[in-house]
Design a protein around this motif. Structure first.
Motif, PDB file in Angstrom:
ATOM      1  N   LYS A   1      -0.814   8.725   7.147  1.00 18.89           N
ATOM      2  CA  LYS A   1      -1.362   9.408   5.969  1.00 18.89           C
ATOM      3  C   LYS A   1      -0.300   9.566   4.900  1.00 18.89           C
ATOM      4  N   GLY A   2      -0.686   9.257   3.669  1.00 12.62           N
ATOM      5  CA  GLY A   2       0.237   9.375   2.555  1.00 12.62           C
ATOM      6  C   GLY A   2       1.098   8.144   2.352  1.00 12.62           C
ATOM      7  N   ARG A   3       1.116   7.242   3.319  1.00 11.04           N
ATOM      8  CA  ARG A   3       1.911   6.010   3.197  1.00 11.04           C
ATOM      9  C   ARG A   3       1.030   4.763   3.153  1.00 11.04           C
TER      10      ARG A   3
ATOM     11  N   SER B   1       7.325  -2.418   1.550  1.00  7.58           N
ATOM     12  CA  SER B   1       5.862  -2.420   1.520  1.00  7.58           C
ATOM     13  C   SER B   1       5.317  -3.778   1.956  1.00  7.58           C
TER      14      SER B   1
ATOM     15  N   ASN C   1       3.028   1.326   2.515  1.00  3.76           N
ATOM     16  CA  ASN C   1       4.229   1.673   1.760  1.00  3.76           C
ATOM     17  C   ASN C   1       5.160   2.525   2.605  1.00  3.76           C
ATOM     18  N   ASP C   2       6.407   2.593   2.179  1.00  3.00           N
ATOM     19  CA  ASP C   2       7.407   3.403   2.872  1.00  3.00           C
ATOM     20  C   ASP C   2       7.413   3.104   4.371  1.00  3.00           C
TER      21      ASP C   2
ATOM     22  N   TYR D   1      -7.720   7.961   8.239  1.00  4.58           N
ATOM     23  CA  TYR D   1      -6.363   7.527   8.569  1.00  4.58           C
ATOM     24  C   TYR D   1      -5.827   8.276   9.796  1.00  4.58           C
TER      25      TYR D   1
ATOM     26  N   SER E   1      -2.840   2.875   2.648  1.00  2.35           N
ATOM     27  CA  SER E   1      -4.096   3.027   1.930  1.00  2.35           C
ATOM     28  C   SER E   1      -5.008   1.846   2.258  1.00  2.35           C
TER      29      SER E   1
ATOM     30  N   ASP F   1      -2.855  10.280  11.511  1.00  4.09           N
ATOM     31  CA  ASP F   1      -1.888  11.217  10.927  1.00  4.09           C
ATOM     32  C   ASP F   1      -0.547  10.545  10.651  1.00  4.09           C
ATOM     33  N   SER F   2      -0.174   9.604  11.494  1.00  9.22           N
ATOM     34  CA  SER F   2       1.141   8.969  11.378  1.00  9.22           C
ATOM     35  C   SER F   2       1.290   8.109  10.126  1.00  9.22           C
TER      36      SER F   2
END
Length: 124
Positions: free
Chosen positions: A63-65, A17, A82-83, A58, A67, A60-61
């Motif tokens: 999103k979820g990682r 991270s 993150n990740d 965001y 913020s 798409d590449s």
């Protein structure tokens, strides 16, 4: 004088991270976006933050990682990543916009103010 200054880049391993920050001065932007540019590739949109609604957007590449968030007291917009993956390796730039539609503005040509960038390297 308008200035955007990025900080927080560095070298991390896959899965690690980093937190990038963008400090803007000299102008009151409606929002701040992050872009990135890898060697030999075009600059691409990563995320956007709008101050008035604290709205976010965001790619798409990421999103979820990733913020994005803003600190109105410090006047900074941060990108928590993150990740991280090797394909996230790039120079990351923040850009300021006066448009209320910043969350829909994903082309670099739609931004007039840019920072100098900070390098993010993710090793495999």
């Amino acid at each position: 004088q308008v200035q955007l200054v990025e900080s927080g880049g560095g070298l991390v391993h896959t899965g690690g991270s980093l937190r990038l920050s963008c400090e803007a001065s000299g102008e009151t932007f409606r929002g701040i976006s992050w872009f990135r540019q890898a060697p030999g590739k075009e600059r691409e949109f990563v995320a956007a933050f709008r101050w008035s609604s604290e709205g976010t957007a965001y790619a798409d590449s990421v999103k979820g990682r990733f913020s994005i968030s803003g600190d109105s007291i410090k006047g900074t917009v941060s990108l928590q990543m993150n990740d991280l993956k090797p394909e996230d390796t790039a120079v990351y730039y923040c850009a300021g916009s006066m448009s209320r539609y910043i969350l829909n503005r994903r082309s670099p040509s739609e931004y007039d103010w840019w920072g100098l960038g900070t390098q993010v390297t993710v090793s495999s």
